[in-house]
Design a protein around this motif. Sequence first.
Motif, mmCIF file in Angstrom:
data_model
loop_
_atom_site.group_PDB
_atom_site.id
_atom_site.type_symbol
_atom_site.label_atom_id
_atom_site.label_comp_id
_atom_site.label_asym_id
_atom_site.label_seq_id
_atom_site.Cartn_x
_atom_site.Cartn_y
_atom_site.Cartn_z
ATOM 1 N N ASP A 18 48.205 46.600 51.023
ATOM 2 C CA ASP A 18 48.905 46.691 50.144
ATOM 3 C C ASP A 18 48.170 45.384 50.244
ATOM 4 O OD1 ASP A 18 50.168 44.783 48.472
ATOM 5 O OD2 ASP A 18 51.602 43.437 50.810
ATOM 6 N N SER A 19 48.130 45.834 48.280
ATOM 7 C CA SER A 19 46.849 45.589 46.987
ATOM 8 C C SER A 19 47.327 44.845 46.229
ATOM 9 C CB SER A 19 45.940 46.882 46.849
ATOM 10 O OG SER A 19 46.228 47.786 46.536
ATOM 11 N N GLN A 20 48.654 44.779 45.993
ATOM 12 C CA GLN A 20 48.920 44.298 44.837
ATOM 13 C C GLN A 20 48.403 42.877 44.355
ATOM 14 O OE1 GLN A 20 53.579 42.727 44.970
ATOM 15 N NE2 GLN A 20 53.203 43.714 46.876
ATOM 16 N N ALA A 21 48.158 42.279 44.865
ATOM 17 C CA ALA A 21 47.930 40.768 44.313
ATOM 18 C C ALA A 21 46.763 41.095 43.464
ATOM 19 C CB ALA A 21 47.360 39.685 45.687
ATOM 20 N N ASP A 22 45.971 41.813 43.837
ATOM 21 C CA ASP A 22 44.623 41.993 43.553
ATOM 22 C C ASP A 22 44.730 42.744 42.281
ATOM 23 O OD1 ASP A 22 43.028 40.252 45.103
ATOM 24 O OD2 ASP A 22 41.963 42.196 45.968
ATOM 25 N N ILE A 23 45.046 43.466 42.681
ATOM 26 C CA ILE A 23 46.235 44.680 40.868
ATOM 27 C C ILE A 23 46.347 43.796 40.026
ATOM 28 C CG2 ILE A 23 48.080 46.339 40.304
ATOM 29 C CD1 ILE A 23 47.135 47.637 43.477
ATOM 30 N N ILE A 24 47.360 42.913 40.794
ATOM 31 C CA ILE A 24 48.503 42.280 39.646
ATOM 32 C C ILE A 24 47.707 40.848 38.861
ATOM 33 C CG2 ILE A 24 50.382 39.988 39.364
ATOM 34 C CD1 ILE A 24 51.472 41.787 41.211
ATOM 35 N N ALA A 25 46.381 40.680 39.341
ATOM 36 C CA ALA A 25 45.258 39.283 39.400
ATOM 37 C C ALA A 25 44.505 39.578 38.024
ATOM 38 C CB ALA A 25 44.784 38.610 40.717
ATOM 39 N N ALA A 26 44.128 41.036 38.286
ATOM 40 C CA ALA A 26 43.079 42.314 38.346
ATOM 41 C C ALA A 26 43.371 42.581 36.329
ATOM 42 C CB ALA A 26 42.541 43.362 38.246
ATOM 43 N N SER A 28 46.219 41.142 35.504
ATOM 44 C CA SER A 28 46.786 39.861 34.495
ATOM 45 C C SER A 28 45.099 39.494 32.859
ATOM 46 C CB SER A 28 47.462 38.837 34.745
ATOM 47 O OG SER A 28 48.072 38.754 35.709
ATOM 48 N N TYR A 29 44.297 39.907 34.292
ATOM 49 C CA TYR A 29 42.612 39.498 32.977
ATOM 50 C C TYR A 29 42.686 40.327 32.228
ATOM 51 C CZ TYR A 29 37.961 39.180 32.582
ATOM 52 O OH TYR A 29 36.538 38.490 32.640
ATOM 53 N N ALA A 30 42.970 41.843 32.526
ATOM 54 C CA ALA A 30 43.186 42.750 31.477
ATOM 55 C C ALA A 30 43.126 42.709 30.405
ATOM 56 C CB ALA A 30 43.279 44.529 32.034
ATOM 57 N N PHE A 31 44.623 42.239 30.107
ATOM 58 C CA PHE A 31 45.918 41.810 29.436
ATOM 59 C C PHE A 31 45.170 40.383 28.755
ATOM 60 C CE2 PHE A 31 48.647 45.427 30.706
ATOM 61 C CZ PHE A 31 49.213 45.092 29.476
ATOM 62 N N GLY A 32 44.854 39.518 29.484
ATOM 63 C CA GLY A 32 44.420 38.105 28.629
ATOM 64 C C GLY A 32 43.070 38.311 28.173
ATOM 65 N N ALA A 33 42.259 39.370 27.958
ATOM 66 C CA ALA A 33 40.853 39.884 27.195
ATOM 67 C C ALA A 33 41.556 40.539 25.899
ATOM 68 C CB ALA A 33 40.144 40.451 28.481
ATOM 69 N N MET A 36 46.894 40.069 24.568
ATOM 70 C CA MET A 36 47.745 40.347 25.032
ATOM 71 C C MET A 36 48.529 39.494 26.315
ATOM 72 S SD MET A 36 47.691 44.689 24.501
ATOM 73 C CE MET A 36 49.442 44.656 25.352
ATOM 74 N N PRO A 37 50.581 38.976 26.148
ATOM 75 C CA PRO A 37 51.038 39.449 27.295
ATOM 76 C C PRO A 37 50.969 39.768 28.673
ATOM 77 C CG PRO A 37 52.390 40.071 25.782
ATOM 78 C CD PRO A 37 51.337 39.932 25.174
ATOM 79 N N VAL A 38 50.572 39.204 29.512
ATOM 80 C CA VAL A 38 50.461 40.172 31.171
ATOM 81 C C VAL A 38 52.059 40.394 31.081
ATOM 82 C CG1 VAL A 38 50.277 39.678 33.229
ATOM 83 C CG2 VAL A 38 48.885 38.500 31.339
ATOM 84 N N PRO A 39 52.390 41.745 31.593
ATOM 85 C CA PRO A 39 53.891 42.470 31.700
ATOM 86 C C PRO A 39 54.653 41.780 33.355
ATOM 87 C CG PRO A 39 52.212 43.700 31.244
ATOM 88 C CD PRO A 39 51.194 42.289 31.349
ATOM 89 N N PRO A 40 55.949 41.862 32.992
ATOM 90 C CA PRO A 40 55.980 41.626 33.925
ATOM 91 C C PRO A 40 55.294 42.723 35.796
ATOM 92 C CG PRO A 40 57.920 42.796 33.098
ATOM 93 C CD PRO A 40 56.576 42.642 32.207
ATOM 94 N N GLN A 41 56.260 41.670 36.339
ATOM 95 C CA GLN A 41 54.968 41.935 38.145
ATOM 96 C C GLN A 41 55.941 42.870 38.152
ATOM 97 O OE1 GLN A 41 54.455 39.382 40.636
ATOM 98 N NE2 GLN A 41 54.985 40.663 42.639
ATOM 99 N N ASN A 42 56.800 43.761 38.313
ATOM 100 C CA ASN A 42 57.838 44.581 38.540
ATOM 101 C C ASN A 42 56.718 46.620 37.347
ATOM 102 O OD1 ASN A 42 59.141 43.844 40.438
ATOM 103 N ND2 ASN A 42 60.854 43.862 39.569
ATOM 104 N N ASP A 43 56.690 45.711 35.621
ATOM 105 C CA ASP A 43 56.002 47.144 35.392
ATOM 106 C C ASP A 43 54.769 47.228 35.716
ATOM 107 O OD1 ASP A 43 58.653 46.795 33.903
ATOM 108 O OD2 ASP A 43 57.840 45.465 32.191
ATOM 109 N N ILE A 44 54.091 46.168 36.661
ATOM 110 C CA ILE A 44 52.664 46.419 36.543
ATOM 111 C C ILE A 44 53.009 47.099 37.665
ATOM 112 C CG2 ILE A 44 50.588 45.253 37.791
ATOM 113 C CD1 ILE A 44 50.846 43.397 35.761
ATOM 114 N N LEU A 45 53.307 46.849 38.819
ATOM 115 C CA LEU A 45 53.626 47.604 39.975
ATOM 116 C C LEU A 45 54.161 49.576 40.036
ATOM 117 C CD1 LEU A 45 54.910 44.993 42.719
ATOM 118 C CD2 LEU A 45 53.017 45.781 42.731
ATOM 119 N N ALA A 46 54.775 49.312 38.484
ATOM 120 C CA ALA A 46 55.698 50.361 38.260
ATOM 121 C C ALA A 46 54.250 51.575 37.764
ATOM 122 C CB ALA A 46 56.585 50.722 37.495
#
Length: 226
Positions: A18-26, A28-33, A36-46
């Motif tokens: 279960d690596s979702q915490a790092d995936i979502i954090a990374a 979020s950083y990519a969109f912030g760079a 861009m606004p960060v997509p919803p968590q469900n969209d990222i996990l999808a």
Amino acid sequence: MTRPLRLIVFDVDGTLVDSQADIIAAMSYAFGAVGMPVPPQNDILAIVGLSLDVAMARLAPDRDAVTRAEMVAAYKNAYADLRAQSDVADSSPFYPHARATLDRLSETPENILGVATGKSRRGLDALLSGHGLSGFFTTEQVADHHPSKPHPSMLQAAMQETGTTPENAVMIGDTAFDMQMARAAGMRAIGVSWGYHPPEAMGEADHLVHDFRDLPGVLDNLWGSD
């Protein structure tokens, strides 16, 4: 009579760990760079399981290829930084009973274990090393060398490397991409219910398991226990 070799291929994120915490954090950083606004968590996990370039195209379809390439690079750097800051067992823990089940399956001589993941070679190596699994899997297919799931290239390469055939191979994963990849490769597919796609998204699975401890029995039923 000697039983044929049986290839058992696992997805990684959402299936073994279960690596979702790092995936979502990374992510979020990519969109912030790029502002861009960060997509919803469900969209990222999808999109977990897809190669990063394909994932970014789905999450940021209105951005050009250059911008998305910047986002991919930012994601990779952020993910590596996160891994360096914490223990793999904490940031990407095994799902309950995953490691014990892997060990149990590896004890059967006919079983060949492999992984097919949207991770990069660097990312997979770091994960396996952190969990003490370097060299554990006979075949390791990563995003660096293949088209994104659900293209069957990863599974075709795994079968070629191990000398196995589709009727004696199975893909185990938590997403529709895994199930579709298996079908495209002519293999059977087992879905797991604890990952990032809802169980109803895995309609192409031959079986759906809800507990890792049930997997050996499902595999025996799939191929016959004799």
